[in-house]
Scaffold this active site. Sequence first.
Site, short mmCIF file in Angstrom:
data_model
loop_
_atom_site.label_atom_id
_atom_site.label_comp_id
_atom_site.label_asym_id
_atom_site.label_seq_id
_atom_site.Cartn_x
_atom_site.Cartn_y
_atom_site.Cartn_z
N LYS A 297 6.94 -0.59 7.05
CA LYS A 297 6.35 0.72 6.74
C LYS A 297 7.48 1.74 6.63
CE LYS A 297 3.07 4.08 8.71
NZ LYS A 297 2.10 4.29 9.80
N GLY B 52 0.83 -1.20 0.00
CA GLY B 52 0.00 0.00 0.00
C GLY B 52 0.86 1.24 0.00
N ASP B 53 0.24 2.35 -0.42
CA ASP B 53 0.95 3.62 -0.47
C ASP B 53 0.02 4.70 0.02
OD1 ASP B 53 3.35 5.25 -1.47
OD2 ASP B 53 1.68 6.20 -2.52
N GLY B 54 0.52 5.57 0.90
CA GLY B 54 -0.31 6.62 1.45
C GLY B 54 0.45 7.93 1.52
N ASP C 12 -9.15 6.94 14.13
CA ASP C 12 -9.21 6.56 12.71
C ASP C 12 -9.66 5.11 12.55
OD1 ASP C 12 -9.03 7.07 10.00
OD2 ASP C 12 -6.90 6.56 9.87
N CYS D 176 1.59 9.45 4.17
CA CYS D 176 2.69 9.44 5.14
C CYS D 176 3.81 8.49 4.75
CB CYS D 176 2.16 9.06 6.52
SG CYS D 176 0.93 10.20 7.16
#
Length: 443
Positions: free
Chosen positions: A41, A19-21, A133, A23
């Site tokens: 991460k 995944g990529d976000g 969250d 942050c």
Amino acid sequence: MMVFVVFVMCRYKILEELGDGTCGSVYKAVNLETYEVVAVKKMKRKFYYWEECVNLREVKALRKLNHPHIIKLKEIVREHNELFFIFECMDHNLYHIMKERERPFSEGEIRSFMSQMLQGLAHMHKNGYFHRDLKPENLLVTNNILKIADFGLAREVASMPPYTEYVSTRWYRAPEVLLQSSLYTPAVDMWAVGAILAELYALTPLFPGESEIDQLYKICCVLGKPDWTTFPEAKSISRIMSISHTEFPQTRIADLLPNAAPEAIDLINRLCSWDPLKRPTADEALNHPFFSMATQASYPIHDLELRLDNMAALPNLELNLWDFNREPEECFLGLTLAVKPSAPKLEMLRNVSQDMSENFLFCPGVNNDREPSVFWSLLSPDENGLHAPVESSPLSLSFSPMQQHTVGPPQSSGFTMTSSMQPNMLDRPWMAVSAPFQQSHYL
């Protein structure tokens, strides 16, 4: 003088990006020394001092929170001014599990997921943190064990307000957050718990707002308008004053979730209360009757046997599913693996009545003089011979170059991806119609 520098990250081999976000990015990796599969991460910003690393909210929270239902931070590495978090690796997240479902969860499965989430949340709140969250994407699952993850927005309860406005994906935001209150409490997590509980029954979000105003409108359509006297934050609704003069078509949660038990409806109503003070704490929610419900037979055994000869084919359940639209500021990093579990193959006979809420196991080898024996599937998971554990497909640990895998719904009969747009359960209540439940084994 010769100085030897040891690079810790050389111990890890990246297998694929998960995944990529905003942050950072998350990768599936393997420890070359222990061959343990982990999630790495990598933060996108540079960290020039170690003090910057240890003061991150996520680091401070996870260093204090050690619990079976909270993701474990195994190691923190800073190399070349880059920061890496080494987490235990989980197979799925709850969002993908729901997205790939062909049938609703059973009451037992829902209770198991909710109990584990509330246990982790109770531990977090007792230790002075609230998550801010909570959403299905941040609930990671392996072999039916659920763990809370992604503490990038975690906040200490003792920290002084005002808090930041942006908290949580919109669909799981509490009303006080939508109304831009800066004095919210851990009760914002409990609202999200209620929304997730409803979604486990419906397989579609309870409040799928397309904007903050639409989000409040959808909440009002289910809960009605707030009581301005008991919910002072509602007075700040002046930026959308028209909502205070609008009549809303009342839609009860019980009507939206016809397959939910009355105890579940009551718990959702309590958790999704306008007034944060009326929402139960995590510990109080765990003591709700929903978690002490005894499994009961919907029909006597004799009535079931009379219906066996009239069984029809199981209907297909068509689900209109959606893709979560990522908000620009969202920091979801998707700690999930695209590993599809192989379901145990049991010979199932189900009652075709729409009122039926139990599965049955037909044992063709057990007969008496008159008719086949049919048994209720009421034995606990540790009973021999009834439940088989769900096995995950083997993971490839070959040290190959990083590859990108696609996560998507299974191409099976009865499952159709009809649209990428979010269905509105208020407009299409048939989305929540109950169907025969699927059995599971809890580890």
